[in-house]
Motif scaffolding. Structure first.
Motif, mmCIF file in Angstrom:
data_model
loop_
_atom_site.group_PDB
_atom_site.id
_atom_site.type_symbol
_atom_site.label_atom_id
_atom_site.label_comp_id
_atom_site.label_asym_id
_atom_site.label_seq_id
_atom_site.Cartn_x
_atom_site.Cartn_y
_atom_site.Cartn_z
ATOM 1 N N ASP A 1 -0.234 14.748 2.949
ATOM 2 C CA ASP A 1 -0.958 14.167 1.817
ATOM 3 C C ASP A 1 -0.080 13.171 1.064
ATOM 4 O O ASP A 1 -0.458 12.015 0.859
ATOM 5 N N VAL A 2 1.107 13.601 0.681
ATOM 6 C CA VAL A 2 1.989 12.755 -0.134
ATOM 7 C C VAL A 2 2.407 11.494 0.609
ATOM 8 O O VAL A 2 2.326 10.385 0.063
ATOM 9 N N TYR A 3 2.853 11.636 1.850
ATOM 10 C CA TYR A 3 3.424 10.487 2.548
ATOM 11 C C TYR A 3 2.389 9.619 3.245
ATOM 12 O O TYR A 3 2.739 8.615 3.858
ATOM 13 N N SER A 4 1.112 9.964 3.122
ATOM 14 C CA SER A 4 0.059 9.084 3.632
ATOM 15 C C SER A 4 -0.469 8.164 2.535
ATOM 16 O O SER A 4 -1.248 7.251 2.813
ATOM 17 N N ARG A 5 -0.046 8.370 1.315
ATOM 18 C CA ARG A 5 -0.523 7.556 0.192
ATOM 19 C C ARG A 5 0.094 6.167 0.223
ATOM 20 O O ARG A 5 1.212 5.970 0.698
ATOM 21 N N ASP A 6 -0.637 5.216 -0.332
ATOM 22 C CA ASP A 6 -0.161 3.841 -0.426
ATOM 23 C C ASP A 6 0.806 3.752 -1.598
ATOM 24 O O ASP A 6 0.404 3.488 -2.730
ATOM 25 N N MET A 7 2.073 4.022 -1.324
ATOM 26 C CA MET A 7 3.112 3.964 -2.347
ATOM 27 C C MET A 7 4.466 3.855 -1.666
ATOM 28 O O MET A 7 4.584 4.143 -0.474
ATOM 29 N N THR A 8 5.451 3.439 -2.419
ATOM 30 C CA THR A 8 6.809 3.375 -1.887
ATOM 31 C C THR A 8 7.552 4.642 -2.279
ATOM 32 O O THR A 8 7.271 5.253 -3.310
ATOM 33 N N HIS A 9 8.507 5.052 -1.449
ATOM 34 C CA HIS A 9 9.345 6.216 -1.697
ATOM 35 C C HIS A 9 10.786 5.801 -1.452
ATOM 36 O O HIS A 9 11.071 5.118 -0.464
#
Length: 121
Positions: free
Chosen positions: A63-71
């Motif tokens: 869920d978290v790492y499929s989001r459109d965002m940078t990490h």
């Protein structure tokens, strides 16, 4: 007489997983019986979100790492069987998230992970 060291925790795999949005790479760092506790505005300390085992942890990471965002892995410290790190994230609309993690290891794998996170509101 020294003691033998167990397998080392792979901090570069942690970085690659976080910054590469790879839930599978991150999941490989967890023991089968690992537990993750998340504390934030929605799941406060008296009632944290708790994930037991690799299946539940995989669902959370996917869920978290499929989001459109940078990490970005900001800092990471390993001391024996403990790892601490901070992660900064940003959504395309500019909302920022900051997370701090403390983890315990067994045989180089994460067995206990406490994550504190806060985000812009």
């Amino acid at each position: 007489m020294g003691s033998a060291l167990g397998p080392a925790f792979d901090t570069e795999a942690l970085r690659r997983g976080i910054e590469g949005h790879s839930a599978a790479a991150l999941l490989s760092l967890y023991a089968d019986d690992a537990e993750v506790r998340v504390v934030d505005h929605n799941t406060q300390p008296s009632h944290p979100m708790v994930k037991h085992g690799r299946g539940e942890i995989a669902d959370m990471l996917n869920d978290v790492y499929s989001r459109d965002m940078t990490h970005k892995l900001e800092q990471c410290v390993v001391d024996g069987n403990h790892v601490a790190y901070t992660e900064s994230c940003q959504y395309p609309d500019g909302v920022k998230v900051l997370a701090s993690s403390m983890m315990s290891l067994r045989d180089g794998k994460i067995v206990d992970h406490t994550l504190l996170q806060a985000w812009d509101e």
